[in-house]
Design an enzyme around this catalytic site. Structure first.
Site, short mmCIF file in Angstrom:
data_model
loop_
_atom_site.label_atom_id
_atom_site.label_comp_id
_atom_site.label_asym_id
_atom_site.label_seq_id
_atom_site.Cartn_x
_atom_site.Cartn_y
_atom_site.Cartn_z
CG HIS A 104 111.27 92.39 50.48
ND1 HIS A 104 110.78 93.52 51.07
CD2 HIS A 104 111.80 91.65 51.48
CE1 HIS A 104 111.01 93.48 52.36
NE2 HIS A 104 111.63 92.36 52.64
CD GLU A 143 109.75 95.37 48.05
OE1 GLU A 143 108.93 94.45 47.89
OE2 GLU A 143 110.27 95.64 49.17
CB CYS A 157 108.57 91.74 54.57
SG CYS A 157 109.82 90.69 55.34
CG LEU A 164 127.05 114.63 41.00
CD1 LEU A 164 128.41 114.76 40.32
CD2 LEU A 164 126.24 115.90 40.80
N1 GLN Z 1 111.58 92.46 60.89
C1 GLN Z 1 110.89 91.41 60.22
C2 GLN Z 1 111.74 90.16 60.13
O1 GLN Z 1 112.92 90.20 60.30
C3 GLN Z 1 110.45 91.82 58.84
C4 GLN Z 1 111.58 92.06 57.91
C5 GLN Z 1 111.18 92.81 56.70
O2 GLN Z 1 110.12 93.42 56.66
N2 GLN Z 1 112.04 92.82 55.69
O3 GLN Z 1 111.22 89.11 59.83
#
Ligand code: GLN
Length: 544
Positions: free
Chosen positions: A516, A518, A382, A15
């Site tokens: 990351h 993002e 990553c 929701l």
């Molecule tokens: N699988 C890869 C690792 O463990 C990349 C991980 C990811 O993209 N968050 O390093």
């Protein structure tokens, strides 16, 4: 002392409780209050870290290395308050703590029970680290009536008693469905859901009613009467075009006013909502659009890439363009070249996001090759950075067997298991075959950027801190071989051991990052890498 807003959901899941909590927090913040939002997840996993993205959507990682529910991403994006481990707890984590204490003998012979031991642990969690805050919003996951959420409802019921009525309120989010055949909105599910909640001792102060059609005054009055809530505190919540319109919409319906009123506070000034008006203006009046291909694995479920999706939107906000995100299943590219060109030629930029496991890896490598050879802006996050290195090794450096040990034993481990790294608590060590839960390189780590690099000009700094979640790492032993092919290692961990960023100076925009970015992007503070990537896509489409 902080005031507590407990948020429950009724009738059905999905929701938008998390978005409601995030929006309410943003509105209180716009009135000058200090806020923090917490999520209580009733499931038994200790954290969502080991759950499939298909089950649970994205795992949101905090600076302090917690793997948390994706709602914490909304909280952070809407308030700018960095989420912490102490903002997300599951039944699994609560029980883990209690059982460890029981084994140590800490309960001194007592029988350990749901009430009071589990409920006390939940209450302690809600109250911890709340000094200096004006409001703590606690969202209870799941739907009222679930067996799993009962101890949480009991704990918040007790908290109202413990802290007093002027310190705690209950907000309940429900559904008012539209029955097309009758042409009517139905209030009965809401009545039942509130009845269920009151049977557990929780009387909501504010009701948020999700509906697809405007709620007529008569229905609003009916809900108020049956559910024992002031009519003005029955807040209609219609679908919004963009999630960033939700705070303004809730404000228009009086949500923040009613919440303050329930605490006995009469606000004298209107909130400062300029930041939200500016975001909505940029989203509704773009000066062009760009097409971004996201070549990934979990493309069927966009919750799996929630923060990525939002960060791309933020890149669009920064440049005042509409970002069309085209989710492409990497496995499509494993059949032959023709497919790649037809899918990727219309795109202004290509992104390969984070992922685990070998499935689709070959297709991603093909997409990266396309971006490199055709000079299309490329952003690897990553796994997308790791695969950019494998692509360069295989297709440029001529290392035929180049691979990642994530896919099995290999003679050319361009990407390998990280067995040692420097963490806050000293050297961290891992072995192949160890536990999977909570053992990755998680959370904020610093990186040093090369002074003359593209990324240092994008960041405007040589020192950055970004959030990580990975078990494998590009093998620094291949650095020279890859740099000879134009793939420069422009960001490293401060000890120089772990590659953090690769880039191609001879390409319009080609950046791979081991972290990351993002996770830290916000609509009012778009991440520089995403702002720059969307700008590159605009150049590619000749918008600038
Ligand atoms: N699988 C890869 C690792 O463990 C990349 C991980 C990811 O993209 N968050 O390093």
């Amino acid at each position: 002392m902080a005031r507590f807003i407990f948020i429950t959901g009724g009738v059905v899941s999905s929701l938008g409780k998390g978005l409601m909590a995030a929006s309410l927090a943003a509105l209180l913040q716009a009135r000058g209050y200090k806020v923090r939002i917490r999520k209580f997840d009733p499931y038994l996993n200790v954290d969502p870290g080991t759950m499939s993205p298909y089950q649970h959507g994205e795992v949101y990682v905090t600076d302090d290395g917690a793997e948390t529910d994706l709602d914490l991403g909304h909280y952070e994006r809407f308030t700018g308050v960095a989420a912490r481990q102490s903002d997300n707890v599951t039944s699994g984590r609560i029980y883990q703590g209690i059982i460890a204490k029981e084994r140590r003998g800490d309960y001194l012979g007592a029988t350990v029970q749901v009430i009071p031991h589990v409920t006390n642990a939940i209450k302690e969690f809600a109250l911890a680290e709340t000094d200096g805050l004006d409001f703590v919003l606690c969202e209870i996951g799941g739907t009222v009536g679930d067996i799993e959420s009962l101890p949480f409802i009991e704990a918040i019921r007790q908290l109202r008693n413990d802290l007093g009525r002027d310190q705690t309120i209950f907000v309940h989010v429900t559904l008012v469905p539209y029955i097309a055949a009758a042409g009517e909105l139905k209030t009965k599910p809401t009545q039942h859901s509130v009845k269920e909640l009151t049977a557990l001792g929780v009387q909501p102060d504010v009701l948020v009613c999700r509906c697809e059609h405007p709620l007529p005054e008569g229905e609003r009055a009916k809900i108020a009467a049956f559910c024992n809530v002031r009519k003005e505190a029955v807040i209609p919540a219609l679908d919004a075009k963009s999630i960033y319109e939700v705070p303004l919409q809730y404000h228009g319906e009086g949500l923040d006013f009613e919440v303050l009123r329930a605490f006995g506070i009469t606000p004298s000034l209107a909130p400062d909502l300029r930041r939200w008006h500016d975001i909505v203006d940029r989203l509704t009046n773009p000066e062009g659009e760009v097409n971004i291909a996201v070549v990934g694995k979990y493309v069927g479920l966009q919750d799996a890439y929630k923060s990525l999706n939002e960060a791309l939107v933020h890149g669009g906000i920064a440049n005042r363009v509409k970002v069309n995100i085209n989710w492409i299943d990497a496995e499509l590219f494993e059949g032959g070249d023709a497919d790649i060109a037809t899918k990727l030629e219309p795109m202004d930029a290509i992104l390969v996001p984070g992922a685990f496991g070998e499935r689709g890896a070959q297709g991603k490598i093909e997409a990266i090759r396309f971006a490199r050879e055709r000079n299309v802006p490329y952003f690897g996050i990553c796994f997308g950075m790791q695969m950019a290195c494998v692509e360069a090794a295989r297709n440029q450096a001529g290392i035929a067997g180049a691979s990642s040990t994530e896919f099995g034993d290999t003679k050319e481990p361009i990407v390998g298991l990280i067995t040692e790294w420097m963490g806050e608590e000293g050297i961290q060590k891992r072995e192949a075959g160890g536990d999977l839960g909570g053992t990755m390189r998680l959370g904020a780590y610093d990186a040093k950027l090369a002074g003359n690099s593209h990324v240092s000009s994008i960041y405007g700094s040589k020192d950055i801190s970004e959030r990580h979640r990975h078990r494998y790492e590009v093998n620094v032993g291949y650095r020279d071989a890859l740099e000879r092919q134009g793939l420069v290692f422009s960001g490293m961990s401060p000890d120089g051991e772990l590659p953090e960023i690769v880039e191609r100076p001879d390409h319009p925009w080609f950046v791979g990052v081991q972290f990351h970015p993002e996770l830290k992007s916000k609509p009012f503070d778009p991440h520089p890498l995403f702002a720059s990537f969307i700008e590159a896509a605009m150049k590619q489409s000749r918008l600038v």
